[in-house]
Write an enzyme that holds these catalytic residues in place. Structure first.
Site, mmCIF file in Angstrom:
data_model
loop_
_atom_site.group_PDB
_atom_site.id
_atom_site.type_symbol
_atom_site.label_atom_id
_atom_site.label_comp_id
_atom_site.label_asym_id
_atom_site.label_seq_id
_atom_site.Cartn_x
_atom_site.Cartn_y
_atom_site.Cartn_z
ATOM 1 N N GLU A 199 -34.036 -11.426 -0.404
ATOM 2 C CA GLU A 199 -33.179 -11.817 -1.528
ATOM 3 C C GLU A 199 -31.962 -10.900 -1.644
ATOM 4 O OE1 GLU A 199 -36.714 -13.861 -4.209
ATOM 5 O OE2 GLU A 199 -35.884 -11.940 -4.843
ATOM 6 N N GLY A 241 0.813 -1.215 0.000
ATOM 7 C CA GLY A 241 0.000 0.000 0.000
ATOM 8 C C GLY A 241 0.845 1.263 0.000
ATOM 9 N N THR A 254 -37.739 -30.107 10.297
ATOM 10 C CA THR A 254 -36.353 -30.552 10.227
ATOM 11 C C THR A 254 -36.184 -31.333 8.929
ATOM 12 O OG1 THR A 254 -36.842 -32.593 11.457
ATOM 13 C CG2 THR A 254 -36.119 -30.684 12.744
ATOM 14 N N HIS A 255 -35.066 -31.175 8.256
ATOM 15 C CA HIS A 255 -34.825 -31.799 6.947
ATOM 16 C C HIS A 255 -35.877 -31.377 5.912
ATOM 17 C CE1 HIS A 255 -31.868 -34.654 8.681
ATOM 18 N NE2 HIS A 255 -32.683 -34.635 9.732
ATOM 19 N N ASN A 299 7.586 13.084 2.543
ATOM 20 C CA ASN A 299 8.304 12.014 3.251
ATOM 21 C C ASN A 299 8.914 12.506 4.559
ATOM 22 O OD1 ASN A 299 8.599 11.518 0.145
ATOM 23 N ND2 ASN A 299 8.779 9.475 1.081
ATOM 24 N N ASP A 300 9.635 13.610 4.482
ATOM 25 C CA ASP A 300 10.381 14.079 5.649
ATOM 26 C C ASP A 300 9.480 14.585 6.770
ATOM 27 O OD1 ASP A 300 12.689 13.511 4.259
ATOM 28 O OD2 ASP A 300 12.997 15.579 3.578
ATOM 29 N N ASN A 335 -42.612 -10.176 -4.702
ATOM 30 C CA ASN A 335 -41.473 -11.019 -4.319
ATOM 31 C C ASN A 335 -40.845 -10.586 -3.001
ATOM 32 O OD1 ASN A 335 -41.764 -12.412 -6.742
ATOM 33 N ND2 ASN A 335 -40.312 -11.091 -7.821
ATOM 34 N N SER A 378 6.366 4.453 8.193
ATOM 35 C CA SER A 378 6.609 3.730 6.944
ATOM 36 C C SER A 378 5.253 3.286 6.428
ATOM 37 C CB SER A 378 7.498 2.512 7.204
ATOM 38 O OG SER A 378 7.450 1.600 6.127
ATOM 39 N N SER A 379 5.149 3.093 5.135
ATOM 40 C CA SER A 379 3.911 2.502 4.608
ATOM 41 C C SER A 379 3.625 1.173 5.306
ATOM 42 C CB SER A 379 4.033 2.262 3.100
ATOM 43 O OG SER A 379 4.310 3.457 2.424
ATOM 44 N N ASN A 380 4.709 0.491 5.710
ATOM 45 C CA ASN A 380 4.585 -0.839 6.282
ATOM 46 C C ASN A 380 3.934 -0.865 7.658
ATOM 47 O OD1 ASN A 380 5.986 -1.360 3.972
ATOM 48 N ND2 ASN A 380 7.840 -2.107 4.968
ATOM 49 N N LYS A 434 -48.060 -10.193 -8.700
ATOM 50 C CA LYS A 434 -47.036 -10.977 -8.015
ATOM 51 C C LYS A 434 -46.126 -10.043 -7.213
ATOM 52 C CE LYS A 434 -43.751 -14.719 -8.989
ATOM 53 N NZ LYS A 434 -42.512 -14.221 -8.428
ATOM 54 N N SER A 486 -43.083 -8.863 -10.785
ATOM 55 C CA SER A 486 -42.931 -9.493 -12.092
ATOM 56 C C SER A 486 -43.296 -8.527 -13.200
ATOM 57 C CB SER A 486 -43.824 -10.739 -12.184
ATOM 58 O OG SER A 486 -43.802 -11.268 -13.486
#
Length: 468
Positions: A336, A104, A192-193, A136-137, A331, A144-146, A329, A323
């Site tokens: 969703e 980065g 169930t199931h 930078n300075d 939905n 650091s970027s790190n 209709k 629809s």
């Protein structure tokens, strides 16, 4: 387009005259034309806050001139401003693609250059000319970027959790709790199931949904512990080279002061920069919430299916025509939408996990894509949870008559007979009722297997809602 000439350690570069960034950012613009996908507002906010805290800390440590520090701090906050609302005033100057150098660095320099040029202007200088404010300075002093980028990931994620996701989950849990109480007396058939099971109340079913969301919030709060640790102060490889010994603690204290969040220096800077385990843990919590939302939303679709040829034990708010060809209709659009968000978040988690695997030696080299996917998941889940609560759950109503009808028809009522007439005889009765189209009650009375008073007692759905 007008250009100005800026220079960096590699030489002069032509930069668009109306842009606040400089040579380093321009080189990255030219190198990474991949997706047009940018860092989100929340990440820019975090970068601005970190640069502000760093300037303040460096001034207190007498590493940075007070006048320069003040200008940098002020402009850093200007970059941070905006939160999750409308784009920040300077967001258009953060132009880099997510798919860039893995540390980065390009985006850290983007922030350094924008803030430096803003500070130059505030001090009466002119962008592109020799100036006392150096990206930078001065803006990147002691950093650091790190260590900046992993810190920004954590700060952005914590802010997202606290300001977006946790409030949205709390709202959703409250709405589900309301329905659990509202529906506590409505008895329906359990499943169930995908097959008929023993009775349950609609309130009990919704209490399960509410608890899923509450537990999701608890998991997020656990993830916050790791994210509150910041890599700042580790600089290049975790040793803290070119950083004052007190710098990291001061930056964290400043961030805590500004955000009221308990940021602290990483317990081990080498772990904080080489690994992204805290982000992986947080993403895992987000994936768990996504799985919860997928289950809840899908259940709502099935429970509302119909209105005449499905289960239709609940009725969802009607929000729009469903629809382009079938008149009338409607939905389940909000469930969703929620399911699609959940699918995206589950996919994002895989990207975060894959990215985190690439912590090679002292630095992870897939941080931008980790940041992008983690922060996207937070925002997606927050938005979806709020919409699900407000546009679906709050206006959802029970179809009590349908619930009662299906309970009476269910063959699973024989379960309460098993302790009295035995499992095998109860199973045979169930099969006969199914073949004949009769209810269990009708068959019991017809065959005079038990007295009517005992049949009514055994087949009372209320007696099947708790242990006895």
């Amino acid at each position: 387009m007008d250009y100005r000439t800026e220079s960096d350690s590699m030489g002069p570069v032509q930069v668009p005259a109306d842009k606040l960034y400089g040579a380093s950012t321009q080189r990255a613009v030219e190198n990474f034309q991949v997706s047009n996908k940018r860092f989100p507002r929340r990440f820019i906010q975090a970068l601005g806050l970190i640069k502000w805290a760093a300037a303040e800390a460096n001034q207190e440590l007498k590493k940075l001139d007070a006048k320069l520090a003040s200008a940098i701090a002020t402009e850093s906050l200007a970059v941070a401003a905006g939160g999750t609302g409308p784009a920040g005033k300077y967001d258009d100057h953060f132009v880099l693609d997510i798919f860039q150098t893995g540390s980065g660095t390009s985006t850290n320099m983007n922030a350094n250059e924008v803030i430096a040029n803003l500070a130059i202007q505030s001090l009466g200088g002119k962008i592109g000319t020799k100036s006392p404010v150096h990206p930078n300075d001065h803006v990147n002093m002691g950093q650091s970027s790190n260590d900046v980028i992993p810190s920004a990931i954590h700060v952005a994620a914590v802010l997202g959790f606290k300001e977006e996701l946790l409030p949205a989950l709390d709202l959703l849990a409250r709405e589900l709790d309301k329905k659990a109480k509202e529906f506590k007396e409505i008895i329906k058939i359990g499943r169930t199931h995908l097959q008929d099971a023993t009775p349950i109340t609609l309130g009990q079913e919704f209490s399960g949904y509410a608890t899923q969301i509450k537990k999701g919030s608890e998991r997020i709060r656990q993830a916050l512990e790791g994210l509150l640790e910041l890599a700042i102060g580790g600089t290049a490889v975790g040793t803290g080279i070119n950083s004052h010994p007190e710098f990291a603690a001061k930056v964290c204290a400043k961030l805590k002061e500004k955000t009221s969040l308990s940021f602290k220096e990483a317990s081990n800077h080498f772990e904080a920069q080489a690994a992204k385990d805290a982000a992986v843990f947080a993403s895992g919590a987000l994936k768990t919430i996504a799985v919860s939302l997928m289950k809840i939303a899908n259940d709502l679709r099935w429970l509302a299916s119909g209105p005449r040829c499905g289960i239709h034990e609940i009725h969802l708010p009607e929000l729009q025509p469903g629809s382009s060809i079938m008149p009338g209709k409607v939905n389940p659009v909000i469930p969703e939408m929620t399911m699609q968000v959940a699918a995206q978040v589950i996919g994002n988690d895989l990207v975060v996990a894959t990215g985190a695997q690439h912590g090679n030696f002292e630095l992870n080299v897939m941080m931008p894509v980790i940041a992008s996917n983690l922060l996207e998941s937070i925002s997606l889940l927050a938005n979806a949870s709020s919409l699900l609560a407000q546009k679906c759950i709050s206006g959802l109503v029970a179809n009590k008559e349908r619930c009662e009808e299906l309970v009476e028809k269910s063959l699973a009522l024989v379960t309460s007979l098993a302790p009295v007439i035995g499992y095998d005889k109860a199973a045979a009765l169930s099969k006969e009722a199914y073949k004949s189209g009769k209810t269990i009650r009708e068959l019991l009375l017809e065959k005079k297997i038990l007295p009517k008073t005992e049949v009514d007692k055994l087949l009372d759905p209320k007696s099947m809602l708790e242990p006895k």
